[in-house]
Design a protein around this motif. Structure first.
Motif: not given
Length: 183
Positions: A160-171
């Protein structure tokens, strides 16, 4: 423009991009998670400790029978300790074996879209279709995609740390839910 070294997002706008360096800790977490979600992994979690306990018990019995410490009792003690060590340190030893490959791979750039997972590292480019790893699970730190065979031999780690934006995790969770079975 797409080059051979960059993954490409699908035009549907639902693609999620991750960029991360995979670590030994990621591999340890993935192996422990995989073991918790496969029959063979769950079985090993009780068979190895039980075997270790039996080995130590047989060693103690042989020692009580007056056979001395060397010979049969020592064999049972060592075998029991080895099985316990596998339970406690097996994933760390496996992750350590991948150390050189992790260093060589460098940063992973990953695009997850309707067609699957596209992984690009310093020396590889791979597309993993949804059918190849039709199940996934989520931990606090990653999404883990697993193959459908008994031992889940193939797996893909998406920290999950690879996401650029926290919203990317939900997407990303939404894309995985649409295409894979959550376990």
């Amino acid at each position: 423009m797409n080059t051979d070294t960059e993954p490409s997002a699908q035009p549907d706008g639902q693609a999620v991009e991750l960029a991360y360096l995979l670590t030994r800790a990621d591999i340890v977490q993935a192996l422990r998670t995989r073991d918790a979600h496969t029959a063979s992994g769950r079985r090993a979690r009780w068979v190895f400790p039980l075997g270790g306990l039996m080995g130590v018990g047989f060693g103690a019995l042989a020692l009580a029978e007056g056979e001395g410490v060397l010979g049969r009792p020592l064999f049972f003690f060592v075998a029991g300790a080895f099985l316990w060590a596998l339970v406690l340190f097996g994933p760390q030893l496996q992750a350590r074996a991948f150390g050189g490959l992790l260093d060589k791979a460098g940063e992973a750039r990953v695009v997850i879209d309707a067609s699957g997972v596209h992984v690009t590292t310093a020396d590889t480019r791979t597309h993993i279709g949804w059918a190849a790893q039709p199940r996934y699970t989520e931990t606090a730190g990653m999404f883990l995609l697993l193959s459908d065979d008994k031992r889940a031999a193939a797996m893909t780690m998406l920290p999950k740390r690879g996401a650029q934006d926290p919203a990317d995790i939900d997407r990303l969770r939404a894309v995985l839910d649409r295409n894979l079975r959550r376990i």
